[in-house]
Every structure is written in structure tokens, then in C-alpha cells.
Design a protein around this motif. Structure first.
Motif, PDB file in Angstrom:
ATOM      1  N   LYS A 107      -0.391 -30.174  27.253  1.00  0.00           N
ATOM      2  CA  LYS A 107       0.447 -29.086  26.740  1.00  0.00           C
ATOM      3  C   LYS A 107      -0.365 -28.000  26.041  1.00  0.00           C
ATOM      4  O   LYS A 107       0.082 -26.855  25.962  1.00  0.00           O
ATOM      5  CB  LYS A 107       1.508 -29.649  25.793  1.00  0.00           C
ATOM      6  N   GLY A 108      -1.518 -28.348  25.467  1.00  0.00           N
ATOM      7  CA  GLY A 108      -2.388 -27.339  24.873  1.00  0.00           C
ATOM      8  C   GLY A 108      -1.991 -26.874  23.489  1.00  0.00           C
ATOM      9  O   GLY A 108      -2.774 -26.195  22.821  1.00  0.00           O
ATOM     10  N   ALA A 109      -0.788 -27.186  23.035  1.00  0.00           N
ATOM     11  CA  ALA A 109      -0.333 -26.774  21.706  1.00  0.00           C
ATOM     12  C   ALA A 109       0.853 -27.644  21.318  1.00  0.00           C
ATOM     13  O   ALA A 109       1.531 -28.226  22.185  1.00  0.00           O
ATOM     14  CB  ALA A 109       0.058 -25.297  21.688  1.00  0.00           C
ATOM     15  N   GLY A 110       1.099 -27.725  20.032  1.00  0.00           N
ATOM     16  CA  GLY A 110       2.238 -28.512  19.580  1.00  0.00           C
ATOM     17  C   GLY A 110       2.281 -28.597  18.073  1.00  0.00           C
ATOM     18  O   GLY A 110       1.535 -27.920  17.361  1.00  0.00           O
ATOM     19  N   ASP A 111       3.173 -29.445  17.599  1.00  0.00           N
ATOM     20  CA  ASP A 111       3.334 -29.688  16.170  1.00  0.00           C
ATOM     21  C   ASP A 111       2.884 -31.113  15.883  1.00  0.00           C
ATOM     22  O   ASP A 111       3.466 -32.069  16.415  1.00  0.00           O
ATOM     23  CB  ASP A 111       4.808 -29.504  15.771  1.00  0.00           C
ATOM     24  N   LEU A 112       1.854 -31.263  15.061  1.00  0.00           N
ATOM     25  CA  LEU A 112       1.305 -32.600  14.806  1.00  0.00           C
ATOM     26  C   LEU A 112       2.312 -33.544  14.180  1.00  0.00           C
ATOM     27  O   LEU A 112       2.229 -34.751  14.387  1.00  0.00           O
ATOM     28  CB  LEU A 112       0.079 -32.493  13.893  1.00  0.00           C
ATOM     29  N   VAL A 113       3.262 -33.013  13.432  1.00  0.00           N
ATOM     30  CA  VAL A 113       4.237 -33.887  12.789  1.00  0.00           C
ATOM     31  C   VAL A 113       5.190 -34.472  13.827  1.00  0.00           C
ATOM     32  O   VAL A 113       5.307 -35.697  13.968  1.00  0.00           O
ATOM     33  CB  VAL A 113       5.024 -33.136  11.696  1.00  0.00           C
ATOM     34  N   THR A 114       5.867 -33.609  14.555  1.00  0.00           N
ATOM     35  CA  THR A 114       6.916 -34.084  15.466  1.00  0.00           C
ATOM     36  C   THR A 114       6.375 -34.583  16.800  1.00  0.00           C
ATOM     37  O   THR A 114       6.961 -35.483  17.399  1.00  0.00           O
ATOM     38  CB  THR A 114       7.932 -32.958  15.732  1.00  0.00           C
ATOM     39  N   ASP A 115       5.256 -34.028  17.266  1.00  0.00           N
ATOM     40  CA  ASP A 115       4.755 -34.371  18.594  1.00  0.00           C
ATOM     41  C   ASP A 115       3.742 -35.514  18.593  1.00  0.00           C
ATOM     42  O   ASP A 115       3.493 -36.114  19.639  1.00  0.00           O
ATOM     43  CB  ASP A 115       4.105 -33.137  19.246  1.00  0.00           C
ATOM     44  N   TYR A 116       3.174 -35.813  17.434  1.00  0.00           N
ATOM     45  CA  TYR A 116       2.145 -36.858  17.393  1.00  0.00           C
ATOM     46  C   TYR A 116       2.356 -37.857  16.264  1.00  0.00           C
ATOM     47  O   TYR A 116       2.577 -39.045  16.510  1.00  0.00           O
ATOM     48  CB  TYR A 116       0.755 -36.232  17.276  1.00  0.00           C
ATOM     49  N   VAL A 121      -5.096 -34.811   9.062  1.00  0.00           N
ATOM     50  CA  VAL A 121      -5.604 -33.897  10.092  1.00  0.00           C
ATOM     51  C   VAL A 121      -5.595 -32.457   9.572  1.00  0.00           C
ATOM     52  O   VAL A 121      -6.578 -31.715   9.729  1.00  0.00           O
ATOM     53  CB  VAL A 121      -4.778 -34.014  11.383  1.00  0.00           C
ATOM     54  N   TRP A 122      -4.500 -32.068   8.940  1.00  0.00           N
ATOM     55  CA  TRP A 122      -4.405 -30.720   8.364  1.00  0.00           C
ATOM     56  C   TRP A 122      -5.525 -30.482   7.349  1.00  0.00           C
ATOM     57  O   TRP A 122      -6.171 -29.426   7.366  1.00  0.00           O
ATOM     58  CB  TRP A 122      -3.038 -30.555   7.714  1.00  0.00           C
ATOM     59  N   ALA A 123      -5.761 -31.469   6.479  1.00  0.00           N
ATOM     60  CA  ALA A 123      -6.808 -31.331   5.471  1.00  0.00           C
ATOM     61  C   ALA A 123      -8.183 -31.179   6.121  1.00  0.00           C
ATOM     62  O   ALA A 123      -8.994 -30.336   5.701  1.00  0.00           O
ATOM     63  CB  ALA A 123      -6.794 -32.536   4.532  1.00  0.00           C
ATOM     64  N   GLY A 154      -1.075 -22.037  12.415  1.00  0.00           N
ATOM     65  CA  GLY A 154      -0.112 -21.509  11.457  1.00  0.00           C
ATOM     66  C   GLY A 154      -0.169 -22.308  10.170  1.00  0.00           C
ATOM     67  O   GLY A 154      -0.973 -23.224  10.012  1.00  0.00           O
ATOM     68  N   THR A 155       0.696 -21.947   9.238  1.00  0.00           N
ATOM     69  CA  THR A 155       0.728 -22.639   7.955  1.00  0.00           C
ATOM     70  C   THR A 155       1.485 -23.958   8.084  1.00  0.00           C
ATOM     71  O   THR A 155       2.312 -24.142   8.985  1.00  0.00           O
ATOM     72  CB  THR A 155       1.423 -21.768   6.895  1.00  0.00           C
ATOM     73  N   ALA A 156       1.202 -24.848   7.154  1.00  0.00           N
ATOM     74  CA  ALA A 156       1.841 -26.162   7.131  1.00  0.00           C
ATOM     75  C   ALA A 156       2.604 -26.309   5.819  1.00  0.00           C
ATOM     76  O   ALA A 156       1.997 -26.551   4.769  1.00  0.00           O
ATOM     77  CB  ALA A 156       0.802 -27.276   7.267  1.00  0.00           C
ATOM     78  N   GLY A 184       5.025 -34.786   2.064  1.00  0.00           N
ATOM     79  CA  GLY A 184       4.266 -34.611   3.293  1.00  0.00           C
ATOM     80  C   GLY A 184       4.570 -33.265   3.930  1.00  0.00           C
ATOM     81  O   GLY A 184       5.464 -32.536   3.501  1.00  0.00           O
ATOM     82  N   PRO A 185       3.821 -32.919   4.965  1.00  0.00           N
ATOM     83  CA  PRO A 185       4.059 -31.665   5.682  1.00  0.00           C
ATOM     84  C   PRO A 185       5.278 -31.791   6.596  1.00  0.00           C
ATOM     85  O   PRO A 185       5.484 -32.829   7.219  1.00  0.00           O
ATOM     86  CB  PRO A 185       2.783 -31.457   6.488  1.00  0.00           C
ATOM     87  N   THR A 186       6.072 -30.752   6.665  1.00  0.00           N
ATOM     88  CA  THR A 186       7.206 -30.751   7.580  1.00  0.00           C
ATOM     89  C   THR A 186       6.822 -30.230   8.957  1.00  0.00           C
ATOM     90  O   THR A 186       7.523 -30.474   9.938  1.00  0.00           O
ATOM     91  CB  THR A 186       8.355 -29.896   7.022  1.00  0.00           C
ATOM     92  N   SER A 187       5.683 -29.528   9.023  1.00  0.00           N
ATOM     93  CA  SER A 187       5.207 -28.992  10.306  1.00  0.00           C
ATOM     94  C   SER A 187       3.713 -28.702  10.182  1.00  0.00           C
ATOM     95  O   SER A 187       3.268 -28.195   9.146  1.00  0.00           O
ATOM     96  CB  SER A 187       5.964 -27.711  10.664  1.00  0.00           C
ATOM     97  N   VAL A 188       2.955 -29.051  11.233  1.00  0.00           N
ATOM     98  CA  VAL A 188       1.534 -28.698  11.292  1.00  0.00           C
ATOM     99  C   VAL A 188       1.272 -28.152  12.704  1.00  0.00           C
ATOM    100  O   VAL A 188       0.954 -28.908  13.636  1.00  0.00           O
ATOM    101  CB  VAL A 188       0.629 -29.904  10.997  1.00  0.00           C
ATOM    102  N   PRO A 189       1.420 -26.835  12.903  1.00  0.00           N
ATOM    103  CA  PRO A 189       1.217 -26.274  14.234  1.00  0.00           C
ATOM    104  C   PRO A 189      -0.248 -26.230  14.610  1.00  0.00           C
ATOM    105  O   PRO A 189      -1.090 -25.779  13.826  1.00  0.00           O
ATOM    106  CB  PRO A 189       1.806 -24.853  14.107  1.00  0.00           C
TER     107      PRO A 189
END
Length: 383
Positions: A121-130, A237-239, A363-365, A374-379
């Protein structure tokens, strides 16, 4: 009510970022009563480390507490022999040996499947997709609720922990929590006749744990076993992506994934506090508690205690994190710690960076929560 000095908080601001307020508490009123939470907060690491073990004073027995009312009386809401008995019954499902020999291959296989689907997919949201499906797949296996879907597991876990932190009494949050526990009971019903080997249901049945306690303990495993790994995977991962020099240390084998995880849960504790009820009047550091007072042991604050950590607001995987107590320090030390560490440091983090080259933030998390954070989204995107 305790005679602790009073600290007023803005609940919305505290949920958005509790750390500046906690730092002020540690400095000015390390044991302080917060009217908005109707609880006395203990914020310094050493006080928490000592008082958590004093179960004769700071008891986990909370028949009127939110967790007990919403999820049933699980082993986390018991002390002494009653707690130890159920902890021993659950141990065969969560022991380091069981994790290494039985669950780790399952964690790896499930994570590989998720990455195989995600990588093109090349892109996604680490929270919801992984992080969410990786954590949920592990938890589905451990609990034995093999008919539950990952998004369903994530939803019921979130609604339960929201309910357990619902000190403002929002009726909609309470209703969602009740719906979540009812759905979990439905799934437990389907598995009681033949639960998977080594699962939380199977080992409790084998130990003769009463069914009402079995159900409550499965809900407990879900409430901590989904959000904490999910948030720690995405957050670590975000950190690391925000600190590429530290990520480079891991790739150069100067530091480890375990050190990255340990520093993250010190810095941003996914489980920020543990509630207690005062069993008998006691004085601690010139603060007198009355029987029945509600007390919050602030693990998140302990992780940033300036007397133990230099520049505690900075993420630094080279620091000594041994004084941190993100999983607790007393008899209620997180029973699932071995499973969580294995999933995150041996599976989720290394496999992600191996599978997704040039992983980068797009983007921002946003982060939220103080009892659970925790983060709600990590694009992200990758090559």
C-alpha cells in the motif's frame, strides 16, 4: 477525605497532556487531592514504589470501583491469597516459557500476514493498520476467543478502558462499556466447551477458577492486553522516527529494540495509573488518609521523576530506565509483561522496520489520555 493539599485540574487539558501538571504536582504537592477526580494522587516514584506494596493500607479491593462494577471482580481487584490464587491459575498462559515456546511463533505468523497485506500500500496509519491488528491477533490467541475479529477486540478493549477511566460519570461511555462486556461474555460462552490449549480460558478452567472470576479475568487481560501493546508499538515507532539518530543506533546494533520500548513506556506510560482504596487510616509524608479514600498511584509521573531521570521529558534510549515502573512494582505487577515485551520488542518493531523500507512520518500524531495514554493516529509512508 485525606488532608492532602488540593490541586485543581482542567480535565480536558489533563487528558491532552498530563505531564506538565504532574511535574507541578511532584514539585509543589507530591501527594495531592484533585477534586475533579475525587482522588488523592501520589506522584513521586519512591512514594509509589513503597506504598504500592502496602496492600494493608492501599488496597486493591474495590467493590464499588468502576472496574469491578463494569467488568466483574477480577484478580487485579483482589489482594493477598485471593489475588495470588488466581494469578497462579493464569500464569501458565502468560509465563515467559509459554510466551517463548507457544505464543511467539503465533505472534510472528500473524504479524507477517499483516505486513504482507500492508506493504504494497505504500502508506497508512500505524495505529489502525498495524499496531491494532498485531496487538489484537496476539490477544485473541492468548485469551482463547478465537472467533473474535481484530477490530472487534480493539473496540471492546477501548470501550472497557474508557469505562474504567470514566470518573466524570458520562452515561454514554458507561453504556458502551456494558455493551463491550456483554459481547465478550458472548464470545466466552462459545469457547467454554473447548478453549484453545494454553489460553487464558483453558488454564483457568484447568485450575478450577469459578466461572464468574474466569470471565472477569479474561476481561482484565483484554483491557490491558490490547491498548497497551497497541499504543506502545505505534508510540515507540513514532518516537524513533522523530529521533532518527536513536533509530540508527538500533540499526547499527549499538542499542536494542528492548531499550527503545523501555524508554518509551518510561516517557509516555500507556497505563498511567493504578487506583487503590485506603483500607485503614494512615499518615504518609504528613498526609493523613481516611479509610475509604480513593488513591491513584501515578505510574506515568514516576517515569518522569526528576530525582531518578535527567531531562525526563526527553526520549533517550541510552538512559538507564530501571527505576521506571510502567508495569507496577508490587504484587500486582502486570501479569502480561512477558507477552507484551516479546510481542513488541521481538516481533512488532523489528519486523515492521525490516518489511517497510524508508519508513517515515507524513503528519502529526495526536496523543490522548492520562489513565491510559497513546497516539490516536500515526500517519506514515514507505518505499
Amino acid at each position: 477525605m485525606s488532608n492532602a493539599p488540593v490541586t485543581q485540574i482542567d480535565p480536558a487539558a489533563f487528558a491532552a497532556d498530563p505531564y506538565p501538571t504532574l511535574a507541578t504536582m511532584r514539585r509543589q504537592a507530591p501527594i495531592t487531592y484533585v477534586p475533579q477526580l475525587d482522588a488523592t494522587l501520589i506522584t513521586r516514584r519512591n512514594d509509589i514504589h513503597v506504598q504500592e506494596k502496602r496492600i494493608d493500607v492501599f488496597s486493591s479491593l474495590q467493590p464499588d470501583g468502576l472496574m469491578t462494577k463494569l467488568m466483574g471482580e477480577n484478580m487485579m481487584r483482589k489482594d493477598g491469597d485471593a489475588h495470588a490464587l488466581e494469578r497462579r491459575a493464569l500464569f501458565p498462559a502468560l509465563s515467559p516459557r509459554t510466551v517463548a515456546d507457544h505464543w511467539k511463533p503465533m505472534f510472528r505468523a500473524a504479524t507477517q500476514k499483516i505486513l504482507n497485506d500492508l506493504a504494497p500500500k505504500g502508506a497508512g496509519d500505524l495505529v489502525t493498520d498495524y499496531a491494532m491488528p498485531v496487538s489484537a491477533a496476539a490477544l485473541i490467541a492468548i485469551t482463547g476467543l478465537s472467533q473474535m475479529q481484530p477490530r472487534e477486540m480493539d473496540r471492546v478493549s477501548q470501550h472497557m478502558i474508557d469505562g474504567c477511566a470514566n470518573y466524570a460519570g458520562d452515561p454514554q461511555i458507561e453504556a458502551r462499556c456494558h455493551a463491550a462486556t456483554a459481547l465478550i461474555d458472548d464470545h466466552i460462552d462459545r469457547m467454554l466447551a473447548g478453549p484453545p490449549a494454553k489460553s487464558a480460558i483453558a488454564v483457568q478452567q484447568a485450575a478450577g477458577v469459578p466461572e464468574h472470576s474466569l470471565r472477569a479475568n479474561v476481561k482484565l487481560v483484554i483491557s490491558g492486553g490490547q491498548n497497551e501493546p497497541r499504543d506502545a508499538i505505534a508510540g515507540t515507532v513514532w518516537a524513533l522516527l522523530n529521533h532518527p539518530d536513536q533509530l540508527r543506533r538500533i540499526h547499527d546494533q549499538q542499542s536494542t529494540w528492548a531499550e527503545a520500548f523501555g524508554e518509551y513506556v518510561r516517557w509516555i506510560s500507556p497505563i498511567g495509573m493504578s487506583p487503590r482504596v485506603v483500607a485503614r487510616a494512615e499518615t504518609v509524608s504528613d498526609v493523613t488518609f481516611d479509610a475509604g479514600d480513593r488513591v491513584f498511584l501515578m505510574f506515568s509521573s514516576a517515569g518522569r521523576d526528576e530525582t531518578h531521570f535527567d531531562a525526563p521529558d526527553r526520549y533517550d534510549i541510552t538512559r538507564d530506565t530501571s527505576p521506571a515502573i510502567p508495569f507496577g512494582a508490587g504484587p500486582h505487577f502486570c501479569a502480561g509483561a512477558a507477552a507484551s515485551r516479546c510481542l513488541i520488542t521481538e516481533i512488532a518493531l523489528p519486523m515492521l522496520f525490516d518489511a517497510l523500507p524508508n519508513l517515515r512520518l507524513t503528519g502529526t500524531a495526536p496523543f490522548t489520555g492520562w489513565a491510559f495514554r497513546g497516539p490516536t493516529s500515526v500517519p506514515v509512508a514507505w518505499s
